[in-house]
Write a protein that holds these residues in place. Structure first.
Motif, mmCIF file in Angstrom:
data_model
loop_
_atom_site.group_PDB
_atom_site.id
_atom_site.type_symbol
_atom_site.label_atom_id
_atom_site.label_comp_id
_atom_site.label_asym_id
_atom_site.label_seq_id
_atom_site.Cartn_x
_atom_site.Cartn_y
_atom_site.Cartn_z
ATOM 1 N N LYS A 159 55.536 73.296 -10.444
ATOM 2 C CA LYS A 159 55.114 74.707 -10.529
ATOM 3 C C LYS A 159 54.065 74.928 -11.622
ATOM 4 N N GLU A 160 53.230 73.917 -11.835
ATOM 5 C CA GLU A 160 52.162 74.000 -12.836
ATOM 6 C C GLU A 160 50.918 74.685 -12.275
ATOM 7 N N VAL A 161 50.811 74.778 -10.942
ATOM 8 C CA VAL A 161 49.638 75.369 -10.309
ATOM 9 C C VAL A 161 50.054 76.359 -9.225
ATOM 10 N N ASP A 162 49.122 77.273 -8.922
ATOM 11 C CA ASP A 162 49.320 78.252 -7.854
ATOM 12 C C ASP A 162 48.531 77.867 -6.602
ATOM 13 N N MET A 163 47.496 77.030 -6.803
ATOM 14 C CA MET A 163 46.609 76.711 -5.694
ATOM 15 C C MET A 163 45.988 75.331 -5.864
ATOM 16 N N VAL A 164 45.858 74.629 -4.730
ATOM 17 C CA VAL A 164 45.114 73.369 -4.662
ATOM 18 C C VAL A 164 43.792 73.696 -3.993
ATOM 19 N N VAL A 165 42.680 73.269 -4.618
ATOM 20 C CA VAL A 165 41.349 73.558 -4.090
ATOM 21 C C VAL A 165 40.635 72.245 -3.791
ATOM 22 N N THR A 166 40.070 72.161 -2.595
ATOM 23 C CA THR A 166 39.245 71.012 -2.222
ATOM 24 C C THR A 166 38.082 71.497 -1.369
ATOM 25 N N LEU A 167 37.098 70.635 -1.189
ATOM 26 C CA LEU A 167 35.898 71.046 -0.458
ATOM 27 C C LEU A 167 36.078 71.044 1.053
ATOM 28 N N ASP A 168 36.739 70.024 1.590
ATOM 29 C CA ASP A 168 36.943 69.998 3.037
ATOM 30 C C ASP A 168 38.216 69.246 3.387
ATOM 31 N N SER A 169 38.669 69.444 4.596
ATOM 32 C CA SER A 169 39.946 68.877 5.033
ATOM 33 C C SER A 169 39.934 67.356 5.033
ATOM 34 N N TYR A 170 38.773 66.735 5.215
ATOM 35 C CA TYR A 170 38.703 65.273 5.228
ATOM 36 C C TYR A 170 38.994 64.666 3.863
ATOM 37 N N MET A 171 38.814 65.450 2.811
ATOM 38 C CA MET A 171 39.156 64.942 1.482
ATOM 39 C C MET A 171 40.663 64.827 1.317
ATOM 40 N N LEU A 172 41.395 65.696 1.999
ATOM 41 C CA LEU A 172 42.849 65.623 1.934
ATOM 42 C C LEU A 172 43.385 64.502 2.803
ATOM 43 N N ALA A 173 42.922 64.435 4.048
ATOM 44 C CA ALA A 173 43.482 63.440 4.963
ATOM 45 C C ALA A 173 42.549 63.180 6.129
ATOM 46 N N ARG A 174 42.595 61.949 6.610
ATOM 47 C CA ARG A 174 41.861 61.527 7.796
ATOM 48 C C ARG A 174 42.808 61.287 8.966
ATOM 49 N N ASP A 175 44.066 61.663 8.778
ATOM 50 C CA ASP A 175 45.099 61.467 9.785
ATOM 51 C C ASP A 175 45.904 62.760 9.868
ATOM 52 N N VAL A 176 46.128 63.255 11.074
ATOM 53 C CA VAL A 176 46.785 64.545 11.231
ATOM 54 C C VAL A 176 48.222 64.538 10.698
ATOM 55 N N LEU A 177 48.922 63.434 10.817
ATOM 56 C CA LEU A 177 50.294 63.370 10.297
ATOM 57 C C LEU A 177 50.315 63.365 8.773
ATOM 58 N N VAL A 178 49.361 62.683 8.157
ATOM 59 C CA VAL A 178 49.248 62.693 6.703
ATOM 60 C C VAL A 178 48.860 64.099 6.236
ATOM 61 N N TYR A 179 47.931 64.722 6.948
ATOM 62 C CA TYR A 179 47.502 66.085 6.626
ATOM 63 C C TYR A 179 48.704 67.039 6.682
ATOM 64 N N LYS A 180 49.504 66.924 7.739
ATOM 65 C CA LYS A 180 50.681 67.782 7.894
ATOM 66 C C LYS A 180 51.671 67.547 6.753
ATOM 67 N N GLN A 181 51.847 66.287 6.350
ATOM 68 C CA GLN A 181 52.768 65.960 5.261
ATOM 69 C C GLN A 181 52.295 66.583 3.945
ATOM 70 N N ILE A 182 50.993 66.492 3.685
ATOM 71 C CA ILE A 182 50.428 67.093 2.468
ATOM 72 C C ILE A 182 50.591 68.608 2.510
ATOM 73 N N TYR A 183 50.190 69.199 3.634
ATOM 74 C CA TYR A 183 50.264 70.647 3.779
ATOM 75 C C TYR A 183 51.698 71.147 3.598
ATOM 76 N N THR A 184 52.648 70.481 4.245
ATOM 77 C CA THR A 184 54.046 70.885 4.172
ATOM 78 C C THR A 184 54.582 70.775 2.750
ATOM 79 N N THR A 185 54.242 69.693 2.064
ATOM 80 C CA THR A 185 54.695 69.500 0.684
ATOM 81 C C THR A 185 54.159 70.614 -0.218
ATOM 82 N N VAL A 186 52.873 70.902 -0.093
ATOM 83 C CA VAL A 186 52.251 71.949 -0.913
ATOM 84 C C VAL A 186 52.869 73.305 -0.589
#
Length: 132
Positions: free
Chosen positions: A70-97
Protein backbone atom coordinates in the motif's frame (compact mmCIF):
# COMPACT_ATOMS: atom_id res chain seq x y z
CA UNK A 1 -6.81 22.53 2.53
CA UNK A 2 -4.03 20.95 0.54
CA UNK A 3 -5.13 18.39 -2.07
CA UNK A 4 -3.82 14.87 -1.46
CA UNK A 5 -1.33 13.76 -4.09
CA UNK A 6 -1.67 10.41 -5.86
CA UNK A 7 1.32 8.24 -4.97
CA UNK A 8 2.72 6.79 -8.20
CA UNK A 9 5.26 4.16 -9.22
CA UNK A 10 6.34 4.24 -12.85
CA UNK A 11 7.36 1.12 -14.76
CA UNK A 12 9.35 0.78 -17.98
CA UNK A 13 10.44 -2.53 -19.52
CA UNK A 14 12.90 -2.56 -22.38
CA UNK A 15 13.69 -5.73 -24.30
CA UNK A 16 17.35 -6.63 -24.91
CA UNK A 17 17.12 -5.62 -28.57
CA UNK A 18 15.55 -2.25 -27.63
CA UNK A 19 18.14 -1.00 -25.13
CA UNK A 20 18.78 2.15 -27.19
CA UNK A 21 15.14 3.19 -26.87
CA UNK A 22 15.30 3.54 -23.07
CA UNK A 23 16.30 7.22 -23.39
CA UNK A 24 13.36 7.99 -25.68
CA UNK A 25 10.93 6.10 -23.43
CA UNK A 26 12.28 7.81 -20.33
CA UNK A 27 11.76 11.19 -21.99
CA UNK A 28 8.19 10.26 -22.99
CA UNK A 29 7.49 9.20 -19.41
CA UNK A 30 9.00 12.44 -18.06
CA UNK A 31 6.72 14.41 -20.41
CA UNK A 32 3.67 12.49 -19.17
CA UNK A 33 4.60 13.00 -15.52
CA UNK A 34 5.05 16.74 -16.04
CA UNK A 35 1.39 16.97 -17.06
CA UNK A 36 0.18 15.72 -13.66
CA UNK A 37 0.90 18.02 -10.73
CA UNK A 38 -1.32 15.84 -8.54
CA UNK A 39 1.06 12.85 -8.84
CA UNK A 40 3.82 12.19 -6.31
CA UNK A 41 6.50 9.84 -7.66
CA UNK A 42 7.32 7.19 -5.05
CA UNK A 43 9.63 5.14 -7.29
CA UNK A 44 10.66 4.74 -10.93
CA UNK A 45 11.25 1.11 -11.82
CA UNK A 46 12.90 -0.39 -14.91
CA UNK A 47 13.40 -3.89 -16.29
CA UNK A 48 16.16 -4.15 -18.91
CA UNK A 49 16.45 -7.06 -21.30
CA UNK A 50 13.69 -9.04 -19.61
CA UNK A 51 10.94 -10.70 -21.63
CA UNK A 52 7.43 -9.31 -21.32
CA UNK A 53 6.20 -12.90 -21.54
CA UNK A 54 7.47 -13.60 -18.02
CA UNK A 55 5.65 -12.67 -14.83
CA UNK A 56 8.77 -12.95 -12.68
CA UNK A 57 10.88 -9.84 -13.36
CA UNK A 58 12.96 -7.90 -10.81
CA UNK A 59 11.42 -4.53 -11.65
CA UNK A 60 7.87 -5.82 -11.91
CA UNK A 61 8.34 -7.65 -8.61
CA UNK A 62 9.31 -4.31 -7.03
CA UNK A 63 6.20 -2.63 -8.46
CA UNK A 64 3.92 -5.38 -7.17
CA UNK A 65 5.64 -5.26 -3.76
CA UNK A 66 4.88 -1.51 -3.53
CA UNK A 67 1.25 -2.25 -4.44
CA UNK A 68 0.89 -5.01 -1.86
CA UNK A 69 2.46 -2.83 0.85
CA UNK A 70 0.00 0.00 0.00
CA UNK A 71 2.92 2.33 -0.75
CA UNK A 72 1.34 3.54 -4.01
CA UNK A 73 -2.08 4.50 -5.36
CA UNK A 74 -1.26 4.06 -9.04
CA UNK A 75 1.10 2.24 -11.40
CA UNK A 76 1.97 4.30 -14.49
CA UNK A 77 3.47 2.97 -17.71
CA UNK A 78 3.61 4.13 -21.31
CA UNK A 79 1.94 1.20 -23.05
CA UNK A 80 0.51 -2.23 -22.38
CA UNK A 81 3.46 -3.99 -24.06
CA UNK A 82 5.74 -2.73 -21.30
CA UNK A 83 3.66 -4.65 -18.79
CA UNK A 84 3.24 -7.88 -20.73
CA UNK A 85 3.55 -9.52 -24.12
CA UNK A 86 1.27 -12.38 -23.10
CA UNK A 87 -2.42 -12.00 -22.28
CA UNK A 88 -2.27 -14.40 -19.32
CA UNK A 89 0.70 -12.56 -17.82
CA UNK A 90 -1.09 -9.25 -18.43
CA UNK A 91 -4.20 -10.58 -16.66
CA UNK A 92 -2.08 -11.78 -13.72
CA UNK A 93 -0.43 -8.36 -13.37
CA UNK A 94 -3.72 -6.51 -13.73
CA UNK A 95 -5.47 -8.75 -11.19
CA UNK A 96 -2.65 -8.43 -8.66
CA UNK A 97 -2.62 -4.63 -8.94
CA UNK A 98 -6.42 -4.37 -8.82
CA UNK A 99 -6.67 -6.69 -5.80
CA UNK A 100 -4.31 -4.33 -3.97
CA UNK A 101 -6.69 -1.44 -4.63
CA UNK A 102 -4.18 0.26 -6.93
CA UNK A 103 -5.04 1.90 -10.26
CA UNK A 104 -3.18 0.91 -13.43
CA UNK A 105 -2.63 3.90 -15.72
CA UNK A 106 -1.37 3.35 -19.26
CA UNK A 107 -0.57 6.17 -21.66
CA UNK A 108 -0.47 5.08 -25.28
CA UNK A 109 1.45 7.68 -27.25
CA UNK A 110 -0.11 8.54 -30.56
CA UNK A 111 2.23 10.39 -32.87
CA UNK A 112 0.62 12.89 -35.18
CA UNK A 113 2.03 13.98 -38.50
CA UNK A 114 5.39 15.74 -38.57
CA UNK A 115 5.54 19.09 -36.83
CA UNK A 116 2.53 18.47 -34.62
CA UNK A 117 2.72 17.88 -30.90
CA UNK A 118 2.40 14.30 -29.60
CA UNK A 119 -0.99 13.49 -28.23
CA UNK A 120 -1.43 11.36 -25.13
CA UNK A 121 -4.39 9.02 -25.14
CA UNK A 122 -4.74 8.15 -21.46
CA UNK A 123 -7.03 5.51 -20.07
CA UNK A 124 -7.48 3.30 -17.06
CA UNK A 125 -7.15 -0.40 -17.68
CA UNK A 126 -10.21 -1.13 -15.59
CA UNK A 127 -12.18 0.18 -18.56
CA UNK A 128 -10.46 -2.34 -20.82
CA UNK A 129 -10.84 -5.39 -18.59
CA UNK A 130 -13.94 -4.84 -16.44
CA UNK A 131 -14.73 -8.57 -16.28
CA UNK A 132 -11.23 -9.66 -15.18
Amino acid sequence: MKEKKIKVVTYLRVAANEQASIFRKTEELRELLSEHDDWEIVDQVYDYGVSGRKFERPGLNRVLELCKEKEVDMVVTLDSYMLARDVLVYKQIYTTVRDCGVELFISELKKKSKGQKKEHSNFFVRNLCPAV
